[in-house]
Design a protein around this motif. Structure first.
Motif, short mmCIF file in Angstrom:
data_model
loop_
_atom_site.label_atom_id
_atom_site.label_comp_id
_atom_site.label_asym_id
_atom_site.label_seq_id
_atom_site.Cartn_x
_atom_site.Cartn_y
_atom_site.Cartn_z
N ALA A 108 0.83 -1.21 0.00
CA ALA A 108 0.00 0.00 0.00
C ALA A 108 0.86 1.26 0.00
O ALA A 108 0.58 2.23 -0.71
N LEU A 109 1.93 1.24 0.79
CA LEU A 109 2.81 2.41 0.85
C LEU A 109 3.56 2.62 -0.46
O LEU A 109 3.78 3.76 -0.88
N HIS A 110 3.95 1.53 -1.11
CA HIS A 110 4.58 1.68 -2.42
C HIS A 110 3.62 2.35 -3.40
O HIS A 110 4.02 3.26 -4.15
N ALA A 111 2.37 1.93 -3.41
CA ALA A 111 1.39 2.53 -4.32
C ALA A 111 1.20 4.01 -4.01
O ALA A 111 1.11 4.84 -4.92
N PHE A 112 1.15 4.34 -2.75
CA PHE A 112 0.90 5.72 -2.32
C PHE A 112 2.11 6.62 -2.54
O PHE A 112 1.99 7.74 -3.06
N LEU A 113 3.29 6.15 -2.15
CA LEU A 113 4.49 6.98 -2.18
C LEU A 113 5.19 6.98 -3.54
O LEU A 113 5.58 8.03 -4.05
N ASP A 114 5.36 5.80 -4.12
CA ASP A 114 6.15 5.70 -5.35
C ASP A 114 5.50 6.47 -6.49
O ASP A 114 6.19 7.10 -7.31
N THR A 115 4.18 6.41 -6.56
CA THR A 115 3.47 7.11 -7.63
C THR A 115 3.72 8.61 -7.55
O THR A 115 3.88 9.29 -8.57
N ASP A 116 3.76 9.13 -6.33
CA ASP A 116 4.03 10.55 -6.13
C ASP A 116 5.49 10.87 -6.41
O ASP A 116 5.81 11.84 -7.10
N LEU A 117 6.39 10.05 -5.91
CA LEU A 117 7.82 10.29 -6.10
C LEU A 117 8.20 10.25 -7.58
O LEU A 117 9.09 10.98 -8.02
N ASP A 118 7.50 9.43 -8.36
CA ASP A 118 7.79 9.38 -9.80
C ASP A 118 7.57 10.73 -10.47
O ASP A 118 8.26 11.08 -11.44
N LEU A 119 6.61 11.51 -9.97
CA LEU A 119 6.37 12.84 -10.54
C LEU A 119 7.57 13.75 -10.31
O LEU A 119 7.93 14.55 -11.17
N TYR A 120 8.20 13.63 -9.15
CA TYR A 120 9.36 14.47 -8.84
C TYR A 120 10.61 13.97 -9.54
O TYR A 120 11.53 14.74 -9.82
N ILE A 121 10.64 12.68 -9.84
CA ILE A 121 11.77 12.10 -10.58
C ILE A 121 11.69 12.49 -12.05
O ILE A 121 12.68 12.88 -12.68
#
Length: 236
Positions: A108-121
Motif C-alpha cells: 500500500a505504501l509503495h502505491a501511495f508513495l512511489d506514484t508521487d515520487l515518480d512525478l518528482y523524478i
C-alpha cells in the motif's frame, strides 16, 4: 464581398485564438513564479508584487487574474494537486485489486508513495518546486486548509487499505503511522540540503530515486512495529 467577410472572420478567430493562448501562457508563467516563491518563502513571505517582478509584468496584471494572494495560492495548490491525487488514487485502487483481498502495508505504501515520487523524478524542476511548495504549505495554517481540502480523500483511501492490511491494529496506531509517513515525505520534498551536509555529499536531497528505493520499506517496518505485527515472509 462574401469572401472578404469570411477572410475577415478567419483573421478575427485567429486573433482570438492567439489572445487565448497568450492568456494561458501568462497564467502558467504566473503560477510557475508563484509556486517557486511560495516554495522558498511560504505564504506570508511572498507578495503579489514579488510574483509580478519574477514574471516581468506590472503587479496590476495579477489582479486581473486573481482577486488576492490567497486566490493565487489556491490556484498554485490546485494545479498539480489534481494530477498527483488522480495518479495515487488510481495506483491504490489498482494495488488493492491486484492484492486480491490480502493487501500488505509495504504494498500500500509503495502505491501511495512511489506514484508521487515518480512525478518528482520525471516531472522536472516544476514538480520539484511544487513538492517544496507542498512541504511549506503543510506546515502553515493556510496550507493546512488546502491540504484538508485536496488531500484528505487520498489519505483516507490509504488508511482504508492499511486497516485491511493490519486488521488487529489499533486505529490510532494506523493514523500515527500515517502522520510519521507524511512528516518524512514533507521533509524530503522540502529539499533543505541537510542530508547532503550531514552525509558529506554521500546522500543528496534531490535524489528521489534513492528515496523511492527506501521509504516505503522503512515506513512499513515502522507500521508493523507500532502495530505489533510481525512481517510475513512473503510480504511485498
Amino acid at each position: 464581398m462574401k469572401g472578404r467577410i469570411l477572410a475577415l472572420g478567419a483573421k478575427t478567430t485567429a486573433k482570438r485564438t492567439t489572445k487565448a493562448e497568450k492568456r494561458a501562457e501568462t497564467m502558467e508563467q504566473i503560477l510557475d513564479a508563484a509556486e517557486y516563491l511560495f516554495s522558498k518563502h511560504g505564504f506570508h513571505g511572498v507578495t503579489l508584487k514579488d510574483v509580478a517582478k519574477r514574471v516581468g509584468v506590472h503587479h496590476t496584471l495579477l489582479n486581473y487574474y486573481f482577486d488576492d494572494k490567497k486566490t493565487l495560492f489556491d490556484a498554485v495548490f490546485a494545479r498539480r494537486a489534481v494530477v498527483t491525487i488522480d495518479r495515487r488514487m488510481q495506483a491504490l485502487d489498482d494495488y488493492e485489486r491486484a492484492a486480491g483481498g490480502k493487501p500488505t502495508v509495504e504494498g500500500a505504501l509503495h502505491a501511495f508513495l512511489d506514484t508521487d515520487l515518480d512525478l518528482y523524478i520525471q516531472g522536472g524542476e516544476g514538480w520539484r518546486n511544487y513538492g517544496a511548495f507542498g512541504a511549506q504549505a503543510s506546515n502553515s495554517p493556510e496550507g493546512a486548509e488546502f491540504m484538508d481540502k485536496y488531500f484528505d480523500p487520498i489519505v483516507l483511501r490509504l488508511i482504508e487499505i492499511l486497516k485491511k492490511a493490519l486488521p488487529d491494529a489499533a486505529e490510532e496506531d494506523i493514523f500515527w503511522g500515517y502522520h510519521f509517513v507524511t512528516g518524512a515525505l514533507m521533509l524530503t520534498l522540502a529539499r533543505t540540503g541537510r542530508i547532503d551536509k550531514l552525509s558529506d555529499g554521500l546522500c543528496r536531497s534531490e535524489d528521489y530515486e534513492a528515496v523511492k528505493a527506501r521509504m516505503a520499506r522503512f515506513m512499513a517496518a515502522g507500521f508493523r512495529d507500532i502495530c505489533n505485527q510481525k512481517r510475513p515472509d512473503s510480504e511485498g
